[in-house]
Design a protein around this motif. Structure first.
Motif: not given
Ligand SMILES: *[C@@H]1O[C@H](CO)[C@@H](O)[C@H](O)[C@H]1NC(C)=O
Length: 241
Positions: A33, A55, A57, A221, A223
């Motif tokens: 992250e 990725q 969330d 934030a 990934n």
């Protein structure tokens, strides 16, 4: 006799061991992250193997989506800006810039072309795209100008684990890249929400004043995993601040 085959049996040098562990280390830590504020992904060459995996969330399916990003593309070619595939739809949520001012959207493999949007050449362009399954209406915004509102996909949701890729267009789930459709240029400030932003919020994003960050993808934030020749660099816009 000295043959190259003999080289296979020599013990690895310190350097070779170091390279091996570096590859292992970066391979394992590539997914993490990060706050990418002030950073860009630079895609500097045409390829079929340079891309970034993001990725999301989220859990479950998407019944509404907003994606916003800023793009500094090579305008001599077509560029894929955002590719989201699901196991059942390769073009589940795909944003493609077919030429200057022309944006093609796909939702669960249904397609529509928006024309006449005010792209800037050799500058950053702010692009937002919304869709709501309740009405099926989809729309794009480019540099403060909105497109028409079109009903494209009203038959359901975007279901199944999304595979989100920047820099390439997925013809299979997580792969099937075509170099004619890759992205050449820079991308930054990628956000995704599981709801439709109001025009006011979209304008805040476009002007880069305070806006609610994405709840599915948040550039502050995020990934991500970088593959091959994609570089995380400082945005030259901010280089003198
Ligand atoms: C990033 O990945 C880690 C490990 O899987 C997870 O704990 C974290 O919640 C993720 N962050 C975001 C913003 O998705």
């Amino acid at each position: 006799m000295y043959s190259s085959a003999n080289r296979r049996y020599t013990a690895p040098t310190v350097m070779e061991k170091l390279v091996f562990f570096l590859v292992l280390f970066t391979g394992c830590s590539a997914k993490y992250e990060a706050d990418l504020k002030g950073k860009v992904f630079t895609f500097p060459l045409v390829s079929t193997n340079s891309y970034v995996e993001l990725q999301p969330d989220m859990e479950g399916s998407l019944s509404a989506v907003t994606v916003c990003l800023r793009s500094f593309p090579d305008n001599k070619r077509a560029n894929t800006l955002f590719s989201l595939a699901t196991p059942s739809h390769m073009n589940a949520f795909l944003l493609y810039q077919s030429e200057v001012g022309a944006y093609r959207v796909h939702i669960n493999d249904m397609r529509y072309d928006f024309f006449g949007l005010p792209d800037h050449l050799n500058k950053w362009n702010s692009v937002c795209w919304t869709w709501d399954s309740r009405t099926g209406i989809t729309q794009v915004w480019v540099n403060g100008m909105r497109s028409v509102r079109i009903m494209l996909y009203a038959d359901g949701v975007i279901a199944g684990a999304p595979s989100i890729i920047l820099g390439q267009e997925q013809d299979t789930y997580g792969g099937g890249f075509d170099k004619a459709q890759c992205f050449l240029g820079e991308l930054t400030d990628v956000h995704m929400w599981n709801y439709v932003l109001t025009p006011c919020e979209i304008n805040s994003y476009m002007s880069d004043i305070s806006f609610t960050p994405g709840n599915v993808l948040n550039w502050r934030a995020i990934n991500y995993t970088v593959h091959s020749n994609v570089f995380v660099e400082e945005n030259q816009l901010h280089a003198c601040y």
